[in-house]
Every structure is written in structure tokens, then in C-alpha cells.
Design a protein around this motif. Structure first.
Motif, mmCIF file in Angstrom:
data_model
loop_
_atom_site.group_PDB
_atom_site.id
_atom_site.type_symbol
_atom_site.label_atom_id
_atom_site.label_comp_id
_atom_site.label_asym_id
_atom_site.label_seq_id
_atom_site.Cartn_x
_atom_site.Cartn_y
_atom_site.Cartn_z
ATOM 1 N N UNK A 94 15.101 5.735 59.683
ATOM 2 C CA UNK A 94 13.719 5.399 60.004
ATOM 3 C C UNK A 94 12.791 6.590 59.757
ATOM 4 N N UNK A 95 11.492 6.320 59.819
ATOM 5 C CA UNK A 95 10.498 7.376 59.831
ATOM 6 C C UNK A 95 10.176 7.971 58.484
ATOM 7 N N UNK A 96 9.368 9.053 58.559
ATOM 8 C CA UNK A 96 8.862 9.688 57.342
ATOM 9 C C UNK A 96 8.725 11.195 57.525
ATOM 10 N N UNK A 97 9.370 11.733 58.559
ATOM 11 C CA UNK A 97 9.177 13.137 58.883
ATOM 12 C C UNK A 97 10.509 13.870 58.938
ATOM 13 N N UNK A 98 10.511 15.007 59.609
ATOM 14 C CA UNK A 98 11.690 15.851 59.754
ATOM 15 C C UNK A 98 12.669 15.300 60.782
ATOM 16 N N UNK A 99 12.261 14.284 61.534
ATOM 17 C CA UNK A 99 13.148 13.616 62.488
ATOM 18 C C UNK A 99 13.766 12.414 61.788
ATOM 19 N N UNK A 100 15.096 12.342 61.792
ATOM 20 C CA UNK A 100 15.822 11.324 61.029
ATOM 21 C C UNK A 100 16.590 10.405 61.979
ATOM 22 N N UNK A 101 15.985 9.296 62.436
ATOM 23 C CA UNK A 101 16.692 8.346 63.292
ATOM 24 C C UNK A 101 17.545 7.404 62.439
ATOM 25 N N UNK A 102 18.860 7.490 62.624
ATOM 26 C CA UNK A 102 19.802 6.639 61.889
ATOM 27 C C UNK A 102 20.017 5.370 62.712
ATOM 28 N N UNK A 103 19.454 4.270 62.263
ATOM 29 C CA UNK A 103 19.483 3.029 63.027
ATOM 30 C C UNK A 103 20.894 2.445 63.059
ATOM 31 N N UNK A 104 21.367 2.151 64.275
ATOM 32 C CA UNK A 104 22.684 1.530 64.454
ATOM 33 C C UNK A 104 22.523 0.119 64.996
ATOM 34 N N UNK A 105 21.691 -0.040 66.010
ATOM 35 C CA UNK A 105 21.438 -1.355 66.583
ATOM 36 C C UNK A 105 22.110 -1.526 67.925
ATOM 37 N N UNK A 106 23.422 -1.728 67.903
ATOM 38 C CA UNK A 106 24.176 -1.990 69.122
ATOM 39 C C UNK A 106 24.391 -0.699 69.915
ATOM 40 N N UNK B 253 20.294 4.198 68.159
ATOM 41 C CA UNK B 253 20.326 5.021 66.951
ATOM 42 C C UNK B 253 20.962 6.369 67.212
ATOM 43 N N UNK B 254 21.251 7.058 66.135
ATOM 44 C CA UNK B 254 21.629 8.460 66.198
ATOM 45 C C UNK B 254 20.427 9.264 65.715
ATOM 46 N N UNK B 255 19.995 10.221 66.519
ATOM 47 C CA UNK B 255 18.840 11.039 66.153
ATOM 48 C C UNK B 255 19.332 12.338 65.513
ATOM 49 N N UNK B 256 19.030 12.496 64.238
ATOM 50 C CA UNK B 256 19.450 13.674 63.481
ATOM 51 C C UNK B 256 18.244 14.585 63.300
ATOM 52 N N UNK B 257 18.394 15.837 63.717
ATOM 53 C CA UNK B 257 17.290 16.797 63.623
ATOM 54 C C UNK B 257 17.777 18.056 62.911
ATOM 55 N N UNK B 258 17.594 18.137 61.599
ATOM 56 C CA UNK B 258 17.977 19.350 60.873
ATOM 57 C C UNK B 258 17.006 20.483 61.152
ATOM 58 N N UNK B 259 17.438 21.694 60.864
ATOM 59 C CA UNK B 259 16.575 22.858 60.989
ATOM 60 C C UNK B 259 16.467 23.557 59.642
ATOM 61 N N UNK B 260 15.535 24.493 59.574
ATOM 62 C CA UNK B 260 15.342 25.245 58.333
ATOM 63 C C UNK B 260 16.520 26.147 58.021
ATOM 64 N N UNK B 261 17.328 26.463 59.023
ATOM 65 C CA UNK B 261 18.419 27.419 58.829
ATOM 66 C C UNK B 261 19.784 26.773 58.666
ATOM 67 N N UNK B 262 19.876 25.453 58.667
ATOM 68 C CA UNK B 262 21.146 24.817 58.330
ATOM 69 C C UNK B 262 21.488 25.135 56.870
ATOM 70 N N UNK B 263 22.719 25.524 56.636
ATOM 71 C CA UNK B 263 23.156 25.870 55.287
ATOM 72 C C UNK B 263 23.550 24.617 54.514
ATOM 73 N N UNK B 264 23.725 24.768 53.210
ATOM 74 C CA UNK B 264 24.168 23.644 52.388
ATOM 75 C C UNK B 264 25.526 23.141 52.864
ATOM 76 N N UNK B 265 26.397 24.051 53.262
ATOM 77 C CA UNK B 265 27.720 23.670 53.749
ATOM 78 C C UNK B 265 27.626 22.870 55.046
#
Length: 407
Positions: free
Chosen positions: A332-344, A376-388
Motif C-alpha cells: 500500500x501507499x506511496x511513501x517510505x512506509x511500506x504496508x504489506x497487505x495480508x488481510x486476515x 498487514x506487515x508494516x515494513x520501514x526501511x532506513x537510509x542505512x540498510x545495506x543491499x545485503x
């Protein structure tokens, strides 16, 4: 007859509804940490290190050397605590310097720092004491509590729907509250919205909300908690990005998310700030923000405004969104907050646990925080997360999703 509180029964009811939460102590603050169950006074026993995609430390500055040095300097030159309310003896050069920078980045005459974002929202709405508040249905709990405490009446409009806001204002006006110069026949009207919504990752249509508020002589208050430091050339947030500083009457935000410190703030014209520092009870009767927190927030704001720290965040956001959607998840959304919709609800909780089994921390969000059927699962990446670390997150989502039967 007894007149006590059966808290054990209340806790069991929350557990029965999958709503009971427990403290989980982290070894450190950052993109990686080890976690332990609530030690309840004993020493914690930490497990293996996990990658954290659950913090609001969007710029990854919580363990940045520059902020640590700024906090240390603040403690050494001013003190570890303000020592009193700002109106007594707790108003320090650290607070004033931060407030000048906040006002500059927000494009306002003045700013005022509170001990927390929650205290700011509750204190602002209570002090303004509007006769009617028009509030977005997904506004943060601190706004809701401010309305409960300070508003004569609260009217909830559909999420991010300026047309519904306008219709509800017209309906209210037809009931005998025609607006004029910010005051209605029944008193004052206030429209309140988040700019970026923390559980949906979407952005309020601020320009359209300004139009609706102005048509009815109402004030508009915008909570930039999840936008400060991330949007606009000066890091002022969505209001600043869209050039609306002169149309939004009350700009509020926090220092505890992208600015990696503690506290909240309000920005606006001189009269607003002068009134709030006299009338907002959560400011008047609270010890001033700790000087090290004010100093580190000021340094974080400088970094947000003067460096390309946010560029890496937006790159990480794009990587995760594209990867999750390619697997078949709805994000969902359009920003740096990434809500992964699950439903149940149960599926979301199980996915949370399966991710933790793979040392990835991304929390399940379920009702009543979000509507039924939209867990949902709320995924919040940061600027310092590495590619790995990003790849580790994606791998975990793919394997866990297959195990839960979502992919």
C-alpha cells in the motif's frame, strides 16, 4: 461488594483477541540488534542478531556519530536535563537554537518544542479549544486524544477525502454554524490531519484540504510526524514540499522519527506560539526537553537539510517495494512506509513470526489499529540498510509467505 479493578481478566480478554502485547528489550538501537523477552527485572538473555525493519529511524541516524557528539556537547555545555519547566528556568540555548532551525525549515515565524509529539498534539488541540474539529478517520491516537480532551465536538471525515470533508462542513454549517474569519456562529472550527499516515503510507491531499478549510473560515492543522526531514528542499515535510506554509495554520511534528531524537514541536506564526507556550498544559506543566535531545535533533535536522542522506532511503524504499510486489504482495501507499497487505489477522501474525524465525523484524499490524480485514506487515526501511540487508528482508518475505500460504 468490591470496587477494585480485575486487571487479570482484562489482560486475558486482550489475549483472547490477539491484542495482548509484551515488552521486548533490544540490545541496541539501529538496523541490527539482538532482542530478548521482557526480563521483568532480571538480566535479559539475548538471542541471535536480527535485521530491524520496524523502526521509524528513517534516516538511520540513531547511532550516528554526529548526533552522538552533538548530544554529548549539549550535555556538557547545558546539562543532562532542563531541570524545570521552560517557563520557570528550563528554557535553554539548546531549545532556542533548535526552535529557530525548525521555524526556518517549516517557513514559519516561530516554533515551540514539546517533550513528545503526543504531548504536542494533545496540548495544541486542548489549548485551541475548538468548538468543532473535523478529523481524518485514520488520524493518529494523539490527535484523537487531543480531540477528546479539547474539542467541543469532533466530526470524522473519510480518509484523505476532501470532498467528504467539504460535505460534512457544509452540513454542519447548514445546522446554524455559518463561518466567518475563522469563527462560526457556534465558535471556532479546526481541521486536523496527518500528512503521511503511518499505517497506510499514503499522503493527505493537503492543497484540497486547504481549499475546503478556507471556504468555511476554518483553521488547518497538519501533523508532519512521519514527514519531517524527508520531504521538501528544507526538510520541512509535505507542507513545505507543496508550498503550503502560508495556508496551513498549525504545523506539528516529532523529533523522534527521521530526526532520531526525542520530542515534538509546533510551528506557526508568532501569536500561535506565544499563546501555546502560555496555554498548552502539556507544555506549561512539563519539564523542558532534555538539552542533549534538543542538540541531537538539531544536528539531525542539519543533516537532513544539507546532505543527501535521504537519497539512500528512497533508493531502499524502491528496492523493497519493487521486490515485494514482484513476489505477488500488495504494498500500500506511496511513501517510505511500506504496508504489506495480508488481510486476515491470524495470517499476519503468523507471517510476523515466520519473518522473526529468519531474523527479520517487521511487525504485524491488526485491528483495531487498522480496519477489519486489512491486517498487514508494516515494513520501514532506513537510509542505512545495506543491499545485503534488503535482500535478506526480501528472501525472508518470500520464504515466509510461501510457508503461510500467501504466495
Amino acid at each position: 461488594m468490591t470496587h477494585g479493578f480485575d486487571l487479570d481478566a482484562r489482560l486475558q480478554a486482550r489475549a483472547d483477541d490477539d491484542l495482548r502485547r509484551r515488552l521486548e528489550v533490544a540490545e541496541s538501537v539501529g538496523d541490527r540488534t539482538r532482542l530478548a523477552d521482557d526480563p521483568k527485572g532480571d538480566a535479559p538473555e539475548f538471542g541471535d542478531e536480527s535485521v530491524v525493519f520496524a523502526a521509524n529511524d528513517y534516516l538511520g541516524l540513531t547511532d550516528d556519530d554526529r548526533l552522538q557528539r552533538a548530544a554529548e556537547l549539549g550535555a556538557r555545555t547545558v546539562g543532562t536535563g532542563a531541570g524545570a519547566s521552560r517557563l520557570v528556568t528550563g528554557d535553554t540555548v539548546a531549545h532556542r537554537a533548535l526552535e529557530r532551525d525548525l521555524a526556518d525549515c517549516k517557513g514559519t515565524e516561530r516554533a515551540l518544542v514539546f517533550s513528545s509529539g503526543y504531548a504536542a498534539n494533545v496540548g495544541i488541540v486542548d489549548a485551541l479549544s475548538p468548538d468543532v474539529v473535523f478529523s481524518d478517520e485514520l488520524n493518529h491516537a494523539s490527535i484523537i486524544d487531543g480531540c477528546r480532551l479539547g474539542a467541543g465536538e469532533t466530526v470524522v471525515y473519510d480518509h484523505c477525502d476532501a470532498d467528504d470533508l467539504r460535505a460534512k462542513m457544509e452540513e454542519r454549517a447548514d445546522d446554524g454554524a455559518a463561518a466567518a474569519d475563522g469563527d462560526t456562529a457556534d465558535g471556532r472550527w479546526l481541521v486536523v490531519t496527518d500528512s503521511v499516515f503511518s499505517m497506510d503510507g499514503d499522503v493527505a491531499p493537503l492543497s484540497a484540504l486547504c481549499d475546503a478549510a478556507e471556504e468555511h473560515g476554518a483553521w488547518l492543522m497538519v501533523d508532519e510526524a512521519h514527514a519531517t526531514g524527508l520531504f521538501g528542499e528544507r526538510g520541512g515535510g509535505v507542507v513545505q514540499r507543496e508550498g503550503l506554509s502560508d495556508r496551513v495554520d498549525v504545523q506539528m511534528g516529532t523529533l523522534s522519527k527521521a530526526l532520531a531524537s526525542q520530542g515534538g514541536y509546533v510551528a506557526g506564526d508568532e501569536a500561535l506560539v506565544e499563546y501555546l507556550l502560555n496555554a498548552a498544559r502539556s507544555f506549561v506543566f512539563s519539564t523542558g526537553l532534555a538539552p542533549p535531545a534538543a542538540a541531537s535533533a538539531r544536528e539531525a535536522l542539519r543533516i537532513a537539510r544539507e546532505t543527501d542522506q535521504s537519497d539512500r532511503l528512497w533508493s531502499n524504499v524502491e528496492t523493497l517495494r519493487n521486490g515485494l510486489e514482484a513476489m505477488g504482495y500488495e504494498v500500500l501507499g506511496e511513501t517510505h512506509i511500506l504496508p504489506v497487505l495480508v488481510g486476515d489477522r491470524a495470517d499476519a501474525l503468523e507471517l510476523d513470526e515466520r519473518l522473526r524465525d529468519r531474523a527479520v523484524v517487521a511487525p504485524a499490524i491488526r485491528p483495531p489499529t487498522v480496519p477489519e480485514g486489512t491486517s498487514r506487515i508494516r515494513v520501514a526501511p532506513t537510509a542505512t540498510h545495506t543491499d545485503q540487508e534488503l535482500q535478506r528482508c526480501l528472501d525472508a518475505f518470500e520464504a515466509a509467505g510461501e510457508e503461510v500460504g500467501l504466495l
